[in-house]
Write a protein that holds these residues in place. Structure first.
Motif, PDB file in Angstrom:
ATOM      1  N   UNK A 311       0.815  -1.214   0.000  1.00 16.18           N
ATOM      2  CA  UNK A 311       0.000   0.000   0.000  1.00 16.18           C
ATOM      3  C   UNK A 311       0.846   1.260   0.000  1.00 16.18           C
ATOM      4  N   UNK A 312       2.091   1.153   0.505  1.00 12.93           N
ATOM      5  CA  UNK A 312       2.950   2.325   0.622  1.00 12.93           C
ATOM      6  C   UNK A 312       4.159   2.282  -0.311  1.00 12.93           C
ATOM      7  N   UNK A 313       4.142   1.353  -1.263  1.00  7.12           N
ATOM      8  CA  UNK A 313       5.218   1.280  -2.247  1.00  7.12           C
ATOM      9  C   UNK A 313       6.570   0.944  -1.657  1.00  7.12           C
ATOM     10  N   UNK A 314       6.580   0.087  -0.640  1.00  9.21           N
ATOM     11  CA  UNK A 314       7.832  -0.267   0.035  1.00  9.21           C
ATOM     12  C   UNK A 314       8.289  -1.649  -0.400  1.00  9.21           C
ATOM     13  N   UNK A 315       9.466  -1.713  -0.975  1.00  8.61           N
ATOM     14  CA  UNK A 315      10.135  -2.967  -1.275  1.00  8.61           C
ATOM     15  C   UNK A 315      11.580  -2.827  -0.892  1.00  8.61           C
ATOM     16  N   UNK A 316      12.288  -3.943  -0.778  1.00  6.73           N
ATOM     17  CA  UNK A 316      13.712  -3.883  -0.477  1.00  6.73           C
ATOM     18  C   UNK A 316      14.475  -3.361  -1.695  1.00  6.73           C
TER      19      UNK A 316
END
Length: 349
Positions: A311-316
């Motif tokens: 939902x918040x566009x967070x990836x490693x």
């Protein structure tokens, strides 16, 4: 039982080599996963080199697993063929103790969690567990996570360990608007700690030995970046933080870092230092401060983390490598020469 291609360490300190590993037949509640990517965690290196003396060779590492469902057992209700899924650091627990019933399987008191590798399926057939440096794995659906469409599989893989390791304490200690959070170290854990703390609405500061990664830290969501090699840092930031996430394993001067906490602040250790952690009681008393630690997080919280990340566009931030590059990647991890997580393309196994 089915033999599938894998990379395994045949003995302690020996380079990993191509082999096969036996996977059990798909049972009533099992999910067969075709593994697309697996992250390299520092824990993999510790196990492969037997730094903790646990043995269990030959050993297939890997507990940051992302892939696609290839088959499901007749009793599976949560997944179907083609679903994008992940597996983290555990594949079973007693399921009966209070913690397991409350979705805190990582803190199982009925015999402990069953680790994805270097462990045994003690609650079922006693078979050794082997991890994600392989093409397929069979896991009970209760320990499978759904990966939302908004996350690429390669960027999602490290979230199954590094992601939940930082997300869980941030949620537990209520990081959010009005809170000041410091992250010690900007590595595989730290870079995700910054992203999650920022997305939760906290004011985020990175504490690193130098300013070498300052531009990265600010890009990832940090509001401030300080070098701990500069004594003025500790003078300027005294009594500042509600929460400090220590993502490094190096031994730190506990009293010095506790001075950075405000009243009722907490310093949470996520890495495991070689030497015991110590601090003067006075450093804790004057401010009602706390020292704590945190594990990965239970299955419900891990799913919450994946949904929040999507939902918040967070990836490693990842560097994808082939299986033939594992040894070089291990060496680079030990030199802190990665920004910020290696991920293996399992099609190369």
């Amino acid at each position: 039982m089915t033999a599938v291609p894998a990379f395994a360490a045949p003995a302690a300190g020996v380079p990993l080599e191509r082999t096969t590993v036996e996977r059990r037949a798909v049972g009533e509640n099992d999910v067969l996963i075709e593994i697309k990517y697996v992250g390299i965690c520092h824990t993999d290196i510790h196990h492969v080199r037997d730094d903790w003396g646990r043995g269990g060779f030959p050993l297939v590492p890997g507990h940051e697993i992302a892939g696609v469902v290839a088959e499901v057992g007749p009793g599976v209700t949560g997944y179907q063929v083609g679903d994008r899924v992940g597996v983290g650091c555990m594949v079973d627990s007693c399921r009966k103790c209070e913690n397991c019933r409350n979705g805190q399987e990582v803190y199982c008191t009925g015999g402990g969690l069953v680790a994805t590798y270097a462990d045994t399926m003690r609650y079922t057939d006693g078979a050794p567990t082997q991890g994600g440096y392989s093409t397929h794995i069979v896991v009970d659906e209760r320990f499978v996570l759904g990966i939302p469409e908004g996350l690429s599989l390669e960027q999602a893989a490290p979230l199954l360990c590094a992601g939940i390791t930082t997300y869980s304490p941030l949620r537990h200690w209520n990081a959010g608007p009005g809170k000041k959070v410091a992250v010690i170290g900007l590595g595989g854990l730290g870079h995700l700690g910054v992203k999650f703390a920022h997305a939760l609405g906290a004011e985020v500061t990175v504490l690193s030995q130098s300013l070498r990664k300052k531009d990265d830290g600010l890009r990832l969501g940090a509001d401030h970046y300080y070098a701990t090699s500069d004594p003025k840092t500790f003078e300027e930031l005294a009594g500042t933080f509600d929460l400090i996430l220590n993502t490094v394993s190096a031994s730190l001067d506990g009293d010095t870092y506790l001075s950075l906490l405000r009243i009722d602040g907490t310093m949470v250790y996520l890495g495991i230092p070689e030497k015991p952690v110590s601090a003067n009681v006075g450093s804790l008393m004057m401010g009602r401060k706390s020292i704590a630690s945190s594990g990965i997080g239970g299955i419900p919280e891990t799913q919450e983390m994946l949904d929040f990340a999507a939902a918040n566009g967070i990836g490693a931030d990842v560097e994808v490598i082939s299986a033939d590059e594992i040894e070089q990647a291990y060496d680079r991890v030990l030199r802190s020469d990665v920004r910020y997580r290696f991920v293996i393309d399992n099609s190369t196994i």
